[in-house]
Design a protein around this motif. Sequence first.
Motif, PDB file in Angstrom:
ATOM      1  N   ASN A   4      -4.444  -4.271  -1.837  1.00  0.00           N
ATOM      2  CA  ASN A   4      -3.076  -3.733  -1.793  1.00  0.00           C
ATOM      3  C   ASN A   4      -2.329  -3.882  -3.113  1.00  0.00           C
ATOM      4  O   ASN A   4      -1.128  -3.751  -3.170  1.00  0.00           O
ATOM      5  CB  ASN A   4      -2.288  -4.419  -0.683  1.00  0.00           C
ATOM      6  CG  ASN A   4      -2.209  -5.907  -0.913  1.00  0.00           C
ATOM      7  OD1 ASN A   4      -2.787  -6.428  -1.861  1.00  0.00           O
ATOM      8  ND2 ASN A   4      -1.500  -6.595  -0.049  1.00  0.00           N
ATOM      9  N   GLY A   5      -3.054  -4.186  -4.192  1.00  0.00           N
ATOM     10  CA  GLY A   5      -2.351  -4.364  -5.451  1.00  0.00           C
ATOM     11  C   GLY A   5      -3.206  -4.047  -6.664  1.00  0.00           C
ATOM     12  O   GLY A   5      -4.412  -3.827  -6.567  1.00  0.00           O
ATOM     13  N   PHE A  24      -4.482 -11.550  -5.467  1.00  0.00           N
ATOM     14  CA  PHE A  24      -3.702 -10.762  -4.514  1.00  0.00           C
ATOM     15  C   PHE A  24      -4.109 -11.170  -3.112  1.00  0.00           C
ATOM     16  O   PHE A  24      -5.287 -11.155  -2.779  1.00  0.00           O
ATOM     17  CB  PHE A  24      -3.961  -9.257  -4.707  1.00  0.00           C
ATOM     18  CG  PHE A  24      -3.447  -8.719  -6.015  1.00  0.00           C
ATOM     19  CD1 PHE A  24      -4.158  -8.898  -7.191  1.00  0.00           C
ATOM     20  CD2 PHE A  24      -2.243  -8.039  -6.072  1.00  0.00           C
ATOM     21  CE1 PHE A  24      -3.686  -8.414  -8.397  1.00  0.00           C
ATOM     22  CE2 PHE A  24      -1.755  -7.557  -7.270  1.00  0.00           C
ATOM     23  CZ  PHE A  24      -2.481  -7.741  -8.438  1.00  0.00           C
ATOM     24  N   VAL A  59       6.564   0.320  -3.798  1.00  0.00           N
ATOM     25  CA  VAL A  59       5.790  -0.788  -4.352  1.00  0.00           C
ATOM     26  C   VAL A  59       6.736  -1.882  -4.839  1.00  0.00           C
ATOM     27  O   VAL A  59       7.905  -1.644  -5.113  1.00  0.00           O
ATOM     28  CB  VAL A  59       4.900  -0.328  -5.540  1.00  0.00           C
ATOM     29  CG1 VAL A  59       3.800   0.578  -5.058  1.00  0.00           C
ATOM     30  CG2 VAL A  59       5.713   0.332  -6.629  1.00  0.00           C
ATOM     31  N   GLU A  67       2.216  -6.997 -12.114  1.00  0.00           N
ATOM     32  CA  GLU A  67       1.443  -6.927 -10.875  1.00  0.00           C
ATOM     33  C   GLU A  67       2.148  -5.935  -9.967  1.00  0.00           C
ATOM     34  O   GLU A  67       3.346  -6.044  -9.739  1.00  0.00           O
ATOM     35  CB  GLU A  67       1.389  -8.294 -10.188  1.00  0.00           C
ATOM     36  CG  GLU A  67       0.609  -9.326 -10.970  1.00  0.00           C
ATOM     37  CD  GLU A  67       0.804 -10.721 -10.394  1.00  0.00           C
ATOM     38  OE1 GLU A  67       1.000 -10.849  -9.170  1.00  0.00           O
ATOM     39  OE2 GLU A  67       0.766 -11.678 -11.178  1.00  0.00           O
ATOM     40  N   ARG A  85       2.240  -4.282  -6.254  1.00  0.00           N
ATOM     41  CA  ARG A  85       1.772  -4.448  -4.873  1.00  0.00           C
ATOM     42  C   ARG A  85       2.434  -3.426  -3.981  1.00  0.00           C
ATOM     43  O   ARG A  85       3.562  -3.033  -4.214  1.00  0.00           O
ATOM     44  CB  ARG A  85       2.147  -5.834  -4.342  1.00  0.00           C
ATOM     45  CG  ARG A  85       1.325  -6.949  -4.922  1.00  0.00           C
ATOM     46  CD  ARG A  85       1.744  -8.272  -4.299  1.00  0.00           C
ATOM     47  NE  ARG A  85       0.854  -9.330  -4.744  1.00  0.00           N
ATOM     48  CZ  ARG A  85       0.948  -9.927  -5.915  1.00  0.00           C
ATOM     49  NH1 ARG A  85       1.902  -9.610  -6.756  1.00  0.00           N
ATOM     50  NH2 ARG A  85       0.081 -10.855  -6.264  1.00  0.00           N
ATOM     51  N   LYS A  86       1.713  -3.048  -2.926  1.00  0.00           N
ATOM     52  CA  LYS A  86       2.353  -2.203  -1.920  1.00  0.00           C
ATOM     53  C   LYS A  86       3.426  -3.027  -1.235  1.00  0.00           C
ATOM     54  O   LYS A  86       3.216  -4.196  -0.907  1.00  0.00           O
ATOM     55  CB  LYS A  86       1.328  -1.744  -0.894  1.00  0.00           C
ATOM     56  CG  LYS A  86       0.428  -0.654  -1.409  1.00  0.00           C
ATOM     57  CD  LYS A  86      -0.485  -0.154  -0.320  1.00  0.00           C
ATOM     58  CE  LYS A  86      -1.376   0.947  -0.865  1.00  0.00           C
ATOM     59  NZ  LYS A  86      -2.372   1.377   0.111  1.00  0.00           N
TER      60      LYS A  86
END
Lengths: 207, 119
Positions: free
Chosen positions: A3-4, A79, A104, A199, A201-202
């Motif tokens: 997810n990232g 992650f 995100v 970074e 991420r969702k």
Amino acid sequence: MINGLIGRKVGMTQVFIEGGTVEPVTAIEAGPCVVTQIKTAAKEGYSAIQLGFGEARRLNSPERGHLRELGLFKHLREFRVADTSDIELGHRVDVSLFQPGDSVDVSGISKGKGFAGGVKRHHFSGGPKTHGQSDRHRAPGSVGAGTDPGRVFKGQRMAGHMGNQRVTVKRLEVIEADPDRNLLLVKGAVPGARNGLLEIRKSRGND
Amino acid sequence: MDIGSVVETKVNEDIPEFGPGDTLKVKLKIIEGERERSQTFEGVVIKMRRSGASANFTLRKVFQGVGVERTFPLHSPRLEKVEVVRHGKVRRSKLYYLRDLSSKMAKAKVKSRAKDELR
């Protein structure tokens, strides 16, 4: 589900979206990343993956031992994932992970501001500018009561080092994700200077 | 990767080359709910900002004795047509001094210089 991604801030610009309105966007050179380690609940106590990004010129022996044949990576970041069963070591991830319209969260190291006063650091309003004031223009004011309690409480906002710390900006909209150019455009600003490591991420509740 | 190469800016063939001091007639698409119509704005270019995708220019005109300035993004898809009405000959890139001149003076200045150029 990975997810990232790890990325690098390229800078800000603007794009025209449908209807001809302008949106401010930050360009991020994101990925490609490679899964360099899989952490499981059984072994490490929690499940996560470690991603590698960027080419390293030189790595020390323990780092090379850790990465083995996966490649030489300059940056490794972890992650958290819910389930690692469908992820293999050496798996490649790129920006096709994100679609336009996704939201995100972007984390990075903010620009360092050095030792900053209360006005800049905590948005104190400072003192009066006129009426015979001297040395009070940017002063913090009172830091507490008198003999009782006889001390300054912990956490009292004062001057000090500002910036150069990890900051996360949540729920930024993805405007464009181009896997051919490893380019990600997100709406709005992200922490840090150009070329800073990020970074991506969702956002939670986005799946 | 360089920020300049991130967003491609297509060179709009319909937009002629122009610079500060020129008088332009700009046709603009306006979307009002469902309806679409055009609006024109005519004025003198008092500044241009050439910065890739964010490039823009500002037109100034005097309407009923009130100075009106409007800034347009150069690469906006809503710009329907840009027409150079008159070339002005000016000696600086930012014509902020026009704001301080009375409308008559501003006009005369740009006009006479344009005449010089035409000769």
